[in-house]
Design a protein around this motif. Sequence first.
Motif, short mmCIF file in Angstrom:
data_model
loop_
_atom_site.label_atom_id
_atom_site.label_comp_id
_atom_site.label_asym_id
_atom_site.label_seq_id
_atom_site.Cartn_x
_atom_site.Cartn_y
_atom_site.Cartn_z
N UNK A 320 47.40 17.83 67.62
CA UNK A 320 48.50 17.59 68.55
C UNK A 320 48.06 16.65 69.66
N UNK A 321 48.67 15.47 69.78
CA UNK A 321 48.30 14.56 70.87
C UNK A 321 48.60 15.15 72.24
N UNK A 322 49.70 15.89 72.36
CA UNK A 322 50.04 16.50 73.65
C UNK A 322 48.98 17.53 74.05
N UNK A 323 48.50 18.35 73.08
CA UNK A 323 47.47 19.34 73.38
C UNK A 323 46.17 18.66 73.78
N UNK A 324 45.79 17.58 73.08
CA UNK A 324 44.56 16.87 73.43
C UNK A 324 44.68 16.21 74.79
N UNK A 533 38.48 6.98 81.91
CA UNK A 533 38.38 7.18 80.47
C UNK A 533 37.69 8.50 80.14
N UNK A 534 38.21 9.18 79.11
CA UNK A 534 37.59 10.40 78.62
C UNK A 534 36.69 10.06 77.44
N UNK A 535 35.47 10.59 77.45
CA UNK A 535 34.48 10.28 76.42
C UNK A 535 34.57 11.26 75.26
N UNK A 536 34.53 10.73 74.03
CA UNK A 536 34.43 11.53 72.82
C UNK A 536 33.47 10.84 71.87
N UNK A 537 32.88 11.59 70.97
CA UNK A 537 31.99 11.00 69.97
C UNK A 537 32.80 10.22 68.95
N UNK A 538 32.27 9.08 68.54
CA UNK A 538 32.95 8.25 67.55
C UNK A 538 33.18 9.04 66.27
N UNK A 539 34.41 9.03 65.79
CA UNK A 539 34.74 9.72 64.55
C UNK A 539 35.06 11.20 64.70
N UNK A 547 44.95 7.16 69.68
CA UNK A 547 45.90 6.12 70.09
C UNK A 547 47.13 6.74 70.74
N UNK A 548 47.59 7.84 70.20
CA UNK A 548 48.76 8.50 70.78
C UNK A 548 48.44 9.05 72.17
N UNK A 549 47.23 9.55 72.35
CA UNK A 549 46.84 10.05 73.67
C UNK A 549 46.74 8.90 74.67
N UNK A 550 46.20 7.77 74.21
CA UNK A 550 46.13 6.59 75.09
C UNK A 550 47.53 6.15 75.51
N UNK A 551 48.46 6.21 74.56
CA UNK A 551 49.83 5.81 74.86
C UNK A 551 50.48 6.72 75.89
N UNK A 552 49.95 7.95 76.01
CA UNK A 552 50.47 8.89 77.00
C UNK A 552 49.86 8.65 78.38
N UNK A 553 48.91 7.71 78.47
CA UNK A 553 48.33 7.37 79.77
C UNK A 553 46.92 7.85 80.00
N UNK A 554 46.27 8.42 78.97
CA UNK A 554 44.89 8.87 79.14
C UNK A 554 43.95 7.98 78.32
#
Length: 600
Positions: A320-324, A533-539, A547-554
Amino acid sequence: MTRLTSLLLGLLANVALAGDIDLSPRSWPAGELERYENLFGAEKPLAESRTGIVVSTTAAAAARAGLEALNQGGSAVDAVLTHALAEITLVASCCVSHAGFMDLMVFEAATGEVHHLNGGWNTVLGEDDPLSIPVDGVPSGRGSLVPGFMAGVEAAHERFGRLPFAALFGPAIYFAEEGFEVLPMLGGMIGMRRDVLSRRPDTQAVFTKDDGSWYAAGDHFAQPKLAHTLRQVAEQGARYMYTGPWGRKLVEAVRSEGGKMTLEDLERYEPTWHAALASTFRGYDVHATAQPNLGGVNMIEALNLVEQADLGRLGHYTESPEALFRLTRIARTMDIMGTSLTHHVTPAALFERHAPGVATSPEERTSKAAAKRLWQAMQTDGWGDLNVAAYEWQPDASSGNHSDAVVAVDAEGNAAALLHTINTALWGTTGIFVDGVAIADSAKYQQTKIARAGPGKRLPIETNPVLISRNGKPVLVSSSIGMGVHEQTYQAIVNILEYGLDPKAAAESPQVLRPMSGGLDFTLSAAMENAAAQTVAAGAFDGELLQQVRAMGQPMQEIPGETAGGWRGYWVGIHVDPETGIRRGAVSPYFDGWALGQDN
């Protein structure tokens, strides 16, 4: 009978009793030690038990020693202490130390009460100009703080131990005397830190063979001086390190490197017991570490925000992009509220500019009402500005903080969650060893915190072992280490209590990491550019989801897996089924920690 005579007789009785209880590999079944000697890269189990269980982030053989404590009638506290003492020996004190600090949470089954033992650092009485303590990377005895680990071990055992005190040291002494094979990871760290380990002759002697060559992977490594020190503590108690010969040697070594520590600093040290910080989450009772420790405040605030975010309604955050999006916002809030306390700009100053009305004092932050106001502020446009503003000051010099976490539940339902650490880079920068014990120099990146605490005071720490219960019984026993300690802890709790995952699935679920403010180069300009920016491990997460989370402004920043390890949290946990009482435990899939149950 005088008090001294009574004390000596008690010690002799303790040693005699310990002789009948051997927790070391000598008492294990044939082949058992070899089974746990090297489990790097092995698939981590989901341990299950109807009685006792032990889970650790590091050193599977030490976890087996903790299980042996349960097998021979010990309590959950006996188990975590036995593990900790042995684990320090097995890693050659690189990331933890018998002169480090400890943070312990204990659930007492007979009363349903939860207790917090703070065995953190004390600042040095004579340190009157802490802002001038040399920064990390510059050797100096002024970097050493007053240790709490061994005093904490003794205090925890006196209150909740069942086995003789000396028995807990058996595995640690065995591994120090008999030695063990240097595994590739430890061999690599010795090679990497030779500049530090060669600074002082006593330290270099620990890590070099008779012919002067350095220990490397495959060599057999023993620590006779450490074995001697541990024997003295087992027989005489922690006072050997605080008021006895070892303490005098510590003061001499630290002062020879320019430090200001005295015997008075050691003599006046006392670990402190506190009532756990209390809250609720989804009908469960949450028990976290009390002040001046700030980890408990951070954790309760995060769980209160999770309730406001209602993550469970949105589906799992890996789908869920909203949950993330909401999970990430909460993670970043913890970083801003907690980390900024250690720097030159306070949360109050930041929020007054960007989110007025939000509670910033530790006392206020744990309330449900404060979480509601904070959640409302997090929905505003100014929240992104706050993410950037949090990095507008020049921070204290930072350092890698290395630790170990271990949790246990015994057959009676007592539970213990322990965090202990050297709290500095591997073996520090100054490289002091005293009779086989590594001496940390973690004041070298905490100058501002020390100045705020004052001379001879307990230094606030941000570690966060957590115990969660319902109806007077433990439900979740949790501890975590690493730069992403807070982020990983609350995500693991959410995965179990909000999403219903078992501990292994929770430990292995993708995680948002501690925000990497400066990207990969750590410059202030990069910090400003990447602060939001929020950091996550690649993959780790699906690309479309990000991409959906970025579109929400994060903004989301993916970093290579080998780099992510430095910003990740490493978790251990035990879930006790409220209906069946079955204990299930697991550990994050890194290092060589393990989960073991008595019924396995």
